[in-house]
Design a protein around this motif. Structure first.
Motif, short mmCIF file in Angstrom:
data_model
loop_
_atom_site.label_atom_id
_atom_site.label_comp_id
_atom_site.label_asym_id
_atom_site.label_seq_id
_atom_site.Cartn_x
_atom_site.Cartn_y
_atom_site.Cartn_z
N UNK A 244 46.27 -88.88 -43.57
CA UNK A 244 45.73 -89.68 -44.67
C UNK A 244 46.70 -90.78 -45.04
N UNK A 245 47.99 -90.44 -45.15
CA UNK A 245 49.00 -91.44 -45.50
C UNK A 245 49.06 -92.56 -44.46
N UNK A 246 49.08 -92.19 -43.17
CA UNK A 246 49.10 -93.19 -42.10
C UNK A 246 47.86 -94.07 -42.13
N UNK A 247 46.72 -93.44 -42.32
CA UNK A 247 45.45 -94.15 -42.32
C UNK A 247 45.37 -95.11 -43.50
N UNK A 248 45.82 -94.67 -44.67
CA UNK A 248 45.79 -95.55 -45.84
C UNK A 248 46.72 -96.75 -45.64
N UNK A 249 47.90 -96.54 -45.03
CA UNK A 249 48.81 -97.65 -44.75
C UNK A 249 48.17 -98.64 -43.78
N UNK A 250 47.53 -98.14 -42.72
CA UNK A 250 46.87 -99.01 -41.75
C UNK A 250 45.74 -99.79 -42.41
N UNK A 251 44.96 -99.11 -43.24
CA UNK A 251 43.84 -99.76 -43.93
C UNK A 251 44.35 -100.86 -44.86
N UNK A 252 45.43 -100.56 -45.60
CA UNK A 252 46.01 -101.55 -46.51
C UNK A 252 46.56 -102.75 -45.74
N UNK A 253 47.22 -102.50 -44.60
CA UNK A 253 47.77 -103.58 -43.78
C UNK A 253 46.65 -104.46 -43.23
N UNK A 254 45.54 -103.85 -42.81
CA UNK A 254 44.39 -104.62 -42.32
C UNK A 254 43.80 -105.48 -43.43
N UNK A 255 43.69 -104.92 -44.63
CA UNK A 255 43.14 -105.67 -45.76
C UNK A 255 44.04 -106.85 -46.11
N UNK A 256 45.35 -106.64 -46.07
CA UNK A 256 46.30 -107.71 -46.36
C UNK A 256 46.21 -108.82 -45.30
N UNK A 257 46.09 -108.42 -44.03
CA UNK A 257 45.96 -109.40 -42.94
C UNK A 257 44.67 -110.22 -43.11
N UNK A 258 43.59 -109.58 -43.53
CA UNK A 258 42.32 -110.29 -43.76
C UNK A 258 42.46 -111.29 -44.90
N UNK A 259 43.18 -110.88 -45.96
CA UNK A 259 43.40 -111.79 -47.09
C UNK A 259 44.17 -113.02 -46.64
N UNK A 260 45.23 -112.79 -45.86
CA UNK A 260 46.03 -113.92 -45.38
C UNK A 260 45.22 -114.84 -44.47
N UNK A 261 44.42 -114.24 -43.59
CA UNK A 261 43.59 -115.04 -42.68
C UNK A 261 42.55 -115.83 -43.46
N UNK A 262 41.99 -115.24 -44.49
CA UNK A 262 40.99 -115.94 -45.31
C UNK A 262 41.62 -117.09 -46.09
N UNK A 263 42.86 -116.91 -46.49
CA UNK A 263 43.58 -117.94 -47.23
C UNK A 263 43.94 -119.13 -46.36
N UNK A 264 44.07 -118.91 -45.07
CA UNK A 264 44.42 -120.01 -44.13
C UNK A 264 43.24 -120.82 -43.69
N UNK A 265 42.03 -120.28 -43.87
CA UNK A 265 40.86 -121.00 -43.37
C UNK A 265 40.31 -121.99 -44.35
#
Length: 123
Positions: free
Chosen positions: A102-123
């Motif tokens: 659960x801890x690993x999965x939550x970290x991966x999910x949070x990292x993916x969400x952060x990457x999406x935010x950054x990508x959305x901010x660049x477009x």
């Protein structure tokens, strides 16, 4: 009508997952969930399941955890996981293993969400 839904797995050279409903009909699934919030979990699995994930124990277990986290609020203590593998007895994962997943999965999910935010901010 009242009755019981049940899921069961079988292995006859390839893995099978079946669900029976109160009328006695059955359905075979690649991935499924029943019970309270089962529809939400099933929809998540339908969206994210791939044959590549199914071919990897680790990826398959993580997908399962991620799907359950869609409906479980308090992490690993409310999740029970059992793993069926060819030629082995059913393995019920202990709470420490589930909490680590659960801890690993939550970290991966949070990292993916952060990457999406950054990508959305660049477009």
């Amino acid at each position: 009508s009242t009755g019981i839904n049940a899921e069961y797995g079988d292995y006859d050279g390839s893995a099978h997952l079946f669900q029976t409903d109160p009328s006695g009909t059955y359905h075979e699934w690649k991935a499924n969930a029943i019970g309270r919030s089962g529809k939400t979990v099933r929809e998540f699995l339908e969206k994210h399941y791939t044959d590549e994930i199914a071919a990897s124990d680790e990826a398959c277990i993580k997908l399962t955890v991620r799907a359950l986290l869609e409906v479980v609020q308090s992490g690993g203590k409310n999740i029970e996981l059992a793993v069926m593998r060819k030629g082995q007895a059913l393995e019920i994962l202990d709470i420490k293993t589930v909490e680590k997943l659960v801890e690993e999965t939550e970290k991966e999910r949070d990292a993916e969400a952060e990457a999406k935010k950054k990508a959305a901010g660049k477009s």
